[in-house]
Design an enzyme around this catalytic site. Structure first.
Site, short mmCIF file in Angstrom:
data_model
loop_
_atom_site.label_atom_id
_atom_site.label_comp_id
_atom_site.label_asym_id
_atom_site.label_seq_id
_atom_site.Cartn_x
_atom_site.Cartn_y
_atom_site.Cartn_z
N LYS A 1 46.40 41.00 44.85
CA LYS A 1 45.58 41.65 43.84
C LYS A 1 44.07 41.54 44.09
O LYS A 1 43.30 42.39 43.62
CB LYS A 1 45.90 41.07 42.47
CG LYS A 1 47.25 41.49 41.91
CD LYS A 1 47.22 42.90 41.35
CE LYS A 1 48.44 43.20 40.51
NZ LYS A 1 48.40 44.54 39.91
N SER B 1 54.40 40.14 47.61
CA SER B 1 53.16 40.44 46.90
C SER B 1 52.44 39.22 46.34
O SER B 1 51.23 39.26 46.14
CB SER B 1 53.43 41.43 45.77
OG SER B 1 54.44 40.95 44.91
#
Length: 410
Positions: free
Chosen positions: A58, A307
């Site tokens: 992110k 992720s």
């Protein structure tokens, strides 16, 4: 598609983003996995974004987005809503730019994500039980305080920053056939699929969602953005009710399919990653690992994007325990014994001779009013797997103990 989409999700924008994010990202080289390659029948590589400084990809989108803001937009302060990883990305990026950040997080966010976000200098506000409720509160605060909102996924600049992952994958593995990408709201999938197609239209990009929060699958099937009435999944980072409408057209164009994964599969995937790669990957990051068992092709080069790796210790402990039970590495049997000395030893000896390891014993003398007839012994046993478990049960049966399998609890 709007001019704004065209302006951001272009090759020059991706190139600019790739250059910019190098200021804050760690190199996450692909890791080839012999174990998962054998399971999937393909050459499997992992893109370990769980190894980023903030524990997730992110930071890429957050940092690039903030770099595109004006000085005036930055000086008023930033605000976002996030289940955790985008929160840390924005907090870290804001800290690097020297601007204040407010993060609204669901009250159910794992403790480790809340504390790490605070440690990066951000003000944390807890609101609602799911992302969508936190998002609504963040919009209210943005209006009240005049803050600049940085959306975790429904933002073209953020999606462009996330797409830099695809640039790195193709640079390192030019002949990649498939990229598996987790989907919550769709920002990562948008960036990765769009850039992958720009670099090589033959690359297939498959999104992976938790079955309990499959808003993208529902939206793609409907042909428009769909809001689910509720979501339920242990993959908290992808527990989103509605995908982004700004990015949805690109997903319609560039995504080659959707795989949905049950929570139970994520538990098994966690154990697989720990035991075979010594890596901690959070549940949302494990979506692409679990999806490897669902692929309907073989002999291809497949990259699974991991992720994030921000999982609190309590959750980790629970996942490990449930995983061991699911894989028959831990199981519990109940046997009824006469209430006389030596019976417990006899049971333990059979288990030991079968190479089982006793991890817990519960001896209940009050299972019946006739203690001379029977007392209950519950034995929790560690085994090597299903075949070994069956061997232990059969050995107990051969000695006349009549074991009954019951729900295991550690």
């Amino acid at each position: 598609m709007s001019d704004e989409v065209q302006e951001m999700l272009t090759l020059p924008a991706f190139e600019q983003a790739a250059h910019k994010v190098r200021e804050v990202t760690q190199e996450t080289k692909l890791i080839e996995s012999p174990h998962f390659s054998e399971i999937a029948g393909n050459r499997v590589f992992f893109k370990p974004e769980n190894m980023q400084r903030t524990g997730a990809y992110k930071v890429r989108g957050a940092y690039y987005k903030i770099s595109t803001l004006s000085d005036d937009e930055r000086k008023h302060g930033l605000i976002t809503a996030s289940a955790g990883n985008h929160a840390q990305g924005v907090a870290y990026a804001a800290q690097r730019y020297g601007v204040p950040a407010t993060i609204v997080m669901p009250a159910t966010t794992p403790y480790i994500k809340v504390e790490r976000t605070k440690a990066l200098g951000a003000e944390v506000v807890l609101a609602g039980d799911v992302y969508d409720e936190a998002y609504a509160r963040a919009l209210e605060l943005a209006e009240e305080r005049g803050l600049t909102f940085v959306h975790p996924f429904n933002d073209l600049g953020v999606a462009t920053g996330q797409g830099t992952i695809a640039m790195e994958i193709v640079q390192e593995l030019p002949l990649v056939d498939y990229i598996l990408v987790p989907i919550g709201g769709g920002g990562l999938a948008t960036g990765v699929s769009t850039l992958a197609k720009l670099l090589n239209p033959h690359i297939k990009v498959i999104g992976v969602e938790p079955a309990g929060a499959a808003c993208m699958k529902a939206s793609l099937e409907a042909g428009h953005v769909v809001k689910l009435p509720h979501v339920s999944t242990i993959a908290d980072g992808t527990a989103v009710q509605e995908p982004g409408d700004k990015i949805f057209p690109y997903l319609q164009q560039n995504l080659d399919g959707i795989i949905t994964v049950e929570d139970e599969e994520l538990i098994v995937a966690f154990l697989d990653m720990v035991e075979n790669h010594k890596m901690i990957v959070e549940n949302s990051g494990l979506l692409t690992v679990a999806a490897l068992r669902h692929l309907d092709f073989t002999g291809k080069k497949v990259v699974s994007i991991l992720s994030g790796g921000n999982m609190d210790v309590i959750t980790m402990s629970s996942v490990v325990q449930h995983g061991l039970i699911q894989r028959d590495r831990i199981f519990t049997v109940s046997v009824l014994l006469p209430d006389r000395p030596g019976e417990l030893v006899n049971v333990a000896q059979v288990i030991a001779e079968s190479k089982g390891n006793v991890v817990r014993l519960d001896h209940n003398q009050f299972v019946t009013t006739n203690r001379n007839a029977a007392v209950e012994l519950r034995v929790t046993i560690e085994a090597f797997g299903t075949a070994h478990k069956q061997q232990i049960v059969e050995a107990l049966e051969a000695k006349g103990f009549r074991p009954r399998l019951i729900q295991a609890h550690l």
